[in-house]
Design a protein around this motif. Sequence first.
Motif, PDB file in Angstrom:
ATOM      1  N   TRP A 113      11.270  68.402  12.219  1.00 48.36           N
ATOM      2  CA  TRP A 113      10.256  69.386  12.617  1.00 48.36           C
ATOM      3  C   TRP A 113       9.839  69.147  14.063  1.00 48.36           C
ATOM      4  O   TRP A 113       9.816  70.063  14.868  1.00 48.36           O
ATOM      5  N   TYR A 114       9.489  67.924  14.408  1.00 52.38           N
ATOM      6  CA  TYR A 114       9.019  67.634  15.759  1.00 52.38           C
ATOM      7  C   TYR A 114      10.140  67.774  16.790  1.00 52.38           C
ATOM      8  O   TYR A 114       9.893  68.199  17.922  1.00 52.38           O
ATOM      9  N   ARG A 115      11.355  67.479  16.420  1.00 41.22           N
ATOM     10  CA  ARG A 115      12.496  67.682  17.318  1.00 41.22           C
ATOM     11  C   ARG A 115      12.658  69.176  17.597  1.00 41.22           C
ATOM     12  O   ARG A 115      12.837  69.586  18.744  1.00 41.22           O
ATOM     13  N   TRP A 116      12.563  69.999  16.547  1.00 46.10           N
ATOM     14  CA  TRP A 116      12.639  71.450  16.728  1.00 46.10           C
ATOM     15  C   TRP A 116      11.514  71.938  17.628  1.00 46.10           C
ATOM     16  O   TRP A 116      11.719  72.753  18.511  1.00 46.10           O
ATOM     17  N   ARG A 117      10.294  71.456  17.379  1.00 45.91           N
ATOM     18  CA  ARG A 117       9.137  71.899  18.159  1.00 45.91           C
ATOM     19  C   ARG A 117       9.305  71.536  19.633  1.00 45.91           C
ATOM     20  O   ARG A 117       8.952  72.314  20.511  1.00 45.91           O
ATOM     21  N   ASN A 118       9.837  70.345  19.924  1.00 49.40           N
ATOM     22  CA  ASN A 118      10.053  69.932  21.313  1.00 49.40           C
ATOM     23  C   ASN A 118      11.086  70.809  22.001  1.00 49.40           C
ATOM     24  O   ASN A 118      11.063  70.952  23.223  1.00 49.40           O
ATOM     25  N   ARG A 119      11.990  71.385  21.254  1.00 46.51           N
ATOM     26  CA  ARG A 119      13.032  72.255  21.816  1.00 46.51           C
ATOM     27  C   ARG A 119      12.637  73.727  21.780  1.00 46.51           C
ATOM     28  O   ARG A 119      13.438  74.588  22.124  1.00 46.51           O
ATOM     29  N   ILE A 140      13.452  70.291   5.453  1.00 45.22           N
ATOM     30  CA  ILE A 140      13.676  69.416   6.605  1.00 45.22           C
ATOM     31  C   ILE A 140      12.684  68.267   6.584  1.00 45.22           C
ATOM     32  O   ILE A 140      11.679  68.299   5.874  1.00 45.22           O
ATOM     33  N   SER A 141      12.965  67.245   7.385  1.00 44.03           N
ATOM     34  CA  SER A 141      12.073  66.094   7.481  1.00 44.03           C
ATOM     35  C   SER A 141      11.064  66.305   8.611  1.00 44.03           C
ATOM     36  O   SER A 141      11.233  67.184   9.462  1.00 44.03           O
ATOM     37  N   ARG A 142      10.045  65.467   8.639  1.00 43.53           N
ATOM     38  CA  ARG A 142       9.038  65.550   9.692  1.00 43.53           C
ATOM     39  C   ARG A 142       9.644  65.285  11.078  1.00 43.53           C
ATOM     40  O   ARG A 142       9.332  66.006  12.032  1.00 43.53           O
TER      41      ARG A 142
END
Length: 69
Positions: free
Chosen positions: A32-38, A27-29
């Motif tokens: 990653w941050y989109r997943w972490r926010n969710r 995955i791209s960075r």
Amino acid sequence: MSTPTRRRRIPKDELIPLPNVLDELGISRPTWYRWRNRGFGPEARRTPSGRICVRRSALDAFKDELEAA
């Protein structure tokens, strides 16, 4: 006389830097941050030097969850 017991060495749960985690997950960075926010993804920590790392056990457990889904 009893023989001395040897302690089993438990392998240390290594910390994996975020770029290596991204490569392993494919995955791209931004993803990653989109997943972490969710609230999705393995637990990550920031080291004292400021790097984001994931424990090997957390990454393996997360990958197992992905495969089971």
